[in-house]
Design a protein around this motif. Structure first.
Motif, PDB file in Angstrom:
ATOM      1  N   GLN A  63       0.818  -1.208   0.000  1.00 43.20           N
ATOM      2  CA  GLN A  63       0.000   0.000   0.000  1.00 43.20           C
ATOM      3  C   GLN A  63       0.855   1.264   0.000  1.00 43.20           C
ATOM      4  O   GLN A  63       0.557   2.230  -0.705  1.00 43.20           O
ATOM      5  CB  GLN A  63      -0.935  -0.003   1.211  1.00 43.20           C
ATOM      6  N   LEU A  64       1.918   1.274   0.814  1.00 39.77           N
ATOM      7  CA  LEU A  64       2.770   2.462   0.863  1.00 39.77           C
ATOM      8  C   LEU A  64       3.550   2.648  -0.438  1.00 39.77           C
ATOM      9  O   LEU A  64       3.845   3.784  -0.832  1.00 39.77           O
ATOM     10  CB  LEU A  64       3.743   2.358   2.042  1.00 39.77           C
ATOM     11  N   ALA A  65       3.895   1.528  -1.088  1.00 36.91           N
ATOM     12  CA  ALA A  65       4.610   1.636  -2.356  1.00 36.91           C
ATOM     13  C   ALA A  65       3.779   2.377  -3.399  1.00 36.91           C
ATOM     14  O   ALA A  65       4.324   3.092  -4.252  1.00 36.91           O
ATOM     15  CB  ALA A  65       4.989   0.245  -2.866  1.00 36.91           C
ATOM     16  N   LEU A 112       9.171  -3.380  11.335  1.00 29.36           N
ATOM     17  CA  LEU A 112       8.545  -3.144  12.639  1.00 29.36           C
ATOM     18  C   LEU A 112       8.946  -1.791  13.214  1.00 29.36           C
ATOM     19  O   LEU A 112       8.131  -1.110  13.856  1.00 29.36           O
ATOM     20  CB  LEU A 112       8.929  -4.266  13.603  1.00 29.36           C
ATOM     21  N   THR A 113      10.200  -1.389  12.984  1.00 32.80           N
ATOM     22  CA  THR A 113      10.639  -0.058  13.426  1.00 32.80           C
ATOM     23  C   THR A 113       9.846   1.028  12.722  1.00 32.80           C
ATOM     24  O   THR A 113       9.427   2.022  13.339  1.00 32.80           O
ATOM     25  CB  THR A 113      12.143   0.120  13.154  1.00 32.80           C
ATOM     26  N   MET A 114       9.622   0.843  11.429  1.00 35.40           N
ATOM     27  CA  MET A 114       8.815   1.784  10.661  1.00 35.40           C
ATOM     28  C   MET A 114       7.398   1.844  11.201  1.00 35.40           C
ATOM     29  O   MET A 114       6.802   2.926  11.322  1.00 35.40           O
ATOM     30  CB  MET A 114       8.805   1.366   9.191  1.00 35.40           C
ATOM     31  N   ALA A 115       6.839   0.685  11.561  1.00 35.63           N
ATOM     32  CA  ALA A 115       5.482   0.643  12.106  1.00 35.63           C
ATOM     33  C   ALA A 115       5.405   1.400  13.433  1.00 35.63           C
ATOM     34  O   ALA A 115       4.435   2.138  13.687  1.00 35.63           O
ATOM     35  CB  ALA A 115       5.042  -0.807  12.297  1.00 35.63           C
ATOM     36  N   ARG A 116       6.415   1.234  14.293  1.00 40.31           N
ATOM     37  CA  ARG A 116       6.428   1.972  15.568  1.00 40.31           C
ATOM     38  C   ARG A 116       6.516   3.476  15.333  1.00 40.31           C
ATOM     39  O   ARG A 116       5.859   4.269  16.033  1.00 40.31           O
ATOM     40  CB  ARG A 116       7.608   1.491  16.421  1.00 40.31           C
ATOM     41  N   GLN A 117       7.343   3.872  14.380  1.00 38.83           N
ATOM     42  CA  GLN A 117       7.487   5.296  14.084  1.00 38.83           C
ATOM     43  C   GLN A 117       6.191   5.890  13.548  1.00 38.83           C
ATOM     44  O   GLN A 117       5.839   7.037  13.867  1.00 38.83           O
ATOM     45  CB  GLN A 117       8.620   5.501  13.079  1.00 38.83           C
ATOM     46  N   ILE A 118       5.465   5.113  12.757  1.00 42.60           N
ATOM     47  CA  ILE A 118       4.185   5.593  12.230  1.00 42.60           C
ATOM     48  C   ILE A 118       3.176   5.761  13.357  1.00 42.60           C
ATOM     49  O   ILE A 118       2.447   6.759  13.427  1.00 42.60           O
ATOM     50  CB  ILE A 118       3.661   4.622  11.149  1.00 42.60           C
ATOM     51  N   ILE A 119       3.120   4.770  14.273  1.00 41.89           N
ATOM     52  CA  ILE A 119       2.181   4.848  15.399  1.00 41.89           C
ATOM     53  C   ILE A 119       2.526   6.009  16.317  1.00 41.89           C
ATOM     54  O   ILE A 119       1.634   6.728  16.801  1.00 41.89           O
ATOM     55  CB  ILE A 119       2.179   3.519  16.183  1.00 41.89           C
ATOM     56  N   ASP A 120       3.824   6.236  16.559  1.00 38.10           N
ATOM     57  CA  ASP A 120       4.252   7.306  17.473  1.00 38.10           C
ATOM     58  C   ASP A 120       4.258   8.675  16.811  1.00 38.10           C
ATOM     59  O   ASP A 120       4.544   9.685  17.473  1.00 38.10           O
ATOM     60  CB  ASP A 120       5.652   7.000  18.008  1.00 38.10           C
ATOM     61  N   MET A 178      -6.137   3.455   7.962  1.00 45.48           N
ATOM     62  CA  MET A 178      -5.923   2.051   7.618  1.00 45.48           C
ATOM     63  C   MET A 178      -4.485   1.631   7.879  1.00 45.48           C
ATOM     64  O   MET A 178      -4.221   0.517   8.349  1.00 45.48           O
ATOM     65  CB  MET A 178      -6.274   1.808   6.135  1.00 45.48           C
ATOM     66  N   LEU A 179      -3.552   2.526   7.600  1.00 45.33           N
ATOM     67  CA  LEU A 179      -2.150   2.217   7.856  1.00 45.33           C
ATOM     68  C   LEU A 179      -1.897   2.025   9.352  1.00 45.33           C
ATOM     69  O   LEU A 179      -1.151   1.125   9.757  1.00 45.33           O
ATOM     70  CB  LEU A 179      -1.255   3.327   7.310  1.00 45.33           C
ATOM     71  N   ALA A 180      -2.544   2.847  10.166  1.00 48.84           N
ATOM     72  CA  ALA A 180      -2.384   2.717  11.618  1.00 48.84           C
ATOM     73  C   ALA A 180      -2.926   1.378  12.104  1.00 48.84           C
ATOM     74  O   ALA A 180      -2.337   0.743  12.990  1.00 48.84           O
ATOM     75  CB  ALA A 180      -3.102   3.875  12.324  1.00 48.84           C
ATOM     76  N   ILE A 181      -4.029   0.923  11.533  1.00 44.83           N
ATOM     77  CA  ILE A 181      -4.587  -0.382  11.913  1.00 44.83           C
ATOM     78  C   ILE A 181      -3.607  -1.498  11.586  1.00 44.83           C
ATOM     79  O   ILE A 181      -3.358  -2.391  12.398  1.00 44.83           O
ATOM     80  CB  ILE A 181      -5.939  -0.613  11.194  1.00 44.83           C
ATOM     81  N   LEU A 182      -3.024  -1.450  10.381  1.00 43.93           N
ATOM     82  CA  LEU A 182      -2.065  -2.469   9.985  1.00 43.93           C
ATOM     83  C   LEU A 182      -0.831  -2.463  10.882  1.00 43.93           C
ATOM     84  O   LEU A 182      -0.336  -3.523  11.291  1.00 43.93           O
ATOM     85  CB  LEU A 182      -1.649  -2.262   8.522  1.00 43.93           C
TER      86      LEU A 182
END
Length: 294
Positions: free
Chosen positions: A91-93, A107-115, A129-133
């Motif tokens: 999706q991000l691509a 996973l680091t990218m996911a944490r940065q997005i959430i924070d 939707m990205l936050a849910i994923l």
């Protein structure tokens, strides 16, 4: 004292154990309370156990299956984590955002997005939707780590798993999986037969006196086979980073065969070592040479 056969009289609270050796001599006769059952049989070497066919017998027979439940749950969660991360990447691509390769980086990218540390220009629905994923991927990863800790505890408490963990490339996950799934290694006549049962031997396509070997059969337990191949792949990666630590036979194998073929061949050898240790009650010895070869 070597117990070969045990007769177990099941009851509600107190269980009677009657064990004999290979000659039929009684070597143990004792009463066990319910809370003592698992610890008593865990310390015993593999033997034949006879118990009456009743409702409670299924419970005791399933005690070893609980370990396999851990592995099946972990396998499912790993698959779900991979699906979630691939969904994030895809999706991000489409919005021109590239996630670096590798699980930890994703996973680091996911944490940065959430924070809120990673500023990504997406429409409002896309951000939600990205936050849910991201949250689901991180939560699944935490659950996998919890199961890994349980498997490490199981390895420390299981004598056979501790011995199997001494094999390079096996680790706690592979050791506990084989200890739980292969309850009677004596049903296989050799390590070669054991490797064939796991689907790690090539298919025969021979005719006219000419032997032709095809791809591996992939029969048997897919999960156990995958653990061996993953372990062999991890070893190859370590050898590439530290060539001076590569055993000569492995270096020769990698020089003449493609990497994937070499890892499957290494997995086949690991399967034979697993069977040998389980059947003979030994631990892994570096540089061990079979008696016939010696």
């Amino acid at each position: 004292m070597e117990i070969t056969t045990i007769g177990l009289d099941l009851a509600k609270n107190v269980f009677q154990v009657h064990g004999v050796d290979a000659t039929g001599k009684v070597v143990v006769r004792k009463a066990l309370r319910r809370v003592q059952m698992i610890s008593f049989f865990t310390k015993l070497a593999p033997c034949l156990i006879g118990m009456e066919a009743c409702g409670t017998s299924h419970h005791w027979a399933r005690e070893q299956q609980a370990a396999l439940f851990l592995h099946r749950t972990r396998s499912l969660l790993v698959k779900q984590r991979t699906q979630l991360i691939n969904m994030m990447r895809g999706q991000l691509a489409e919005f021109g955002v590239d996630i670096p390769k590798g699980l930890e980086r994703a996973l680091t990218m996911a944490r940065q997005i959430i924070d809120g540390e990673a500023a990504i220009d997406l429409p409002s629905y896309g951000v939600k939707m990205l936050a849910i994923l991201c949250r689901q991927a991180l939560a699944t990863h935490v659950q996998i780590r919890e199961i890994d800790r349980e498997l490490q505890k199981l390895e420390r408490s299981n004598e056979m798993a501790r011995r199997l963990a001494t094999i390079p490339g096996i680790g706690p996950i592979g050791a506990t999986a084989f200890a739980a799934a292969v309850t009677d290694p004596a049903q296989f006549r050799s390590g070669r037969q054991f490797a064939a049962w796991l689907g790690l031997t090539p298919l025969q396509n021979s005719s006219g006196g000419k032997e032709r070997h095809g791809r591996i059969s992939k029969m048997g337990d897919q999960y156990l086979r995958r653990l061996l191949v993953i372990g062999a792949t991890a070893m190859v990666r370590q050898f590439k980073m530290r060539p001076e630590k590569t055993p000569p036979q492995v270096a020769a194998l990698l020089a003449r065969k493609p990497v994937r073929v070499a890892t499957v061949a290494m997995a086949n050898k690991m399967a034979r070592i697993v069977w040998a240790l389980m059947a003979r009650g030994e631990t892994y010895r570096v540089g061990h040479m079979p008696a016939l070869a010696a």
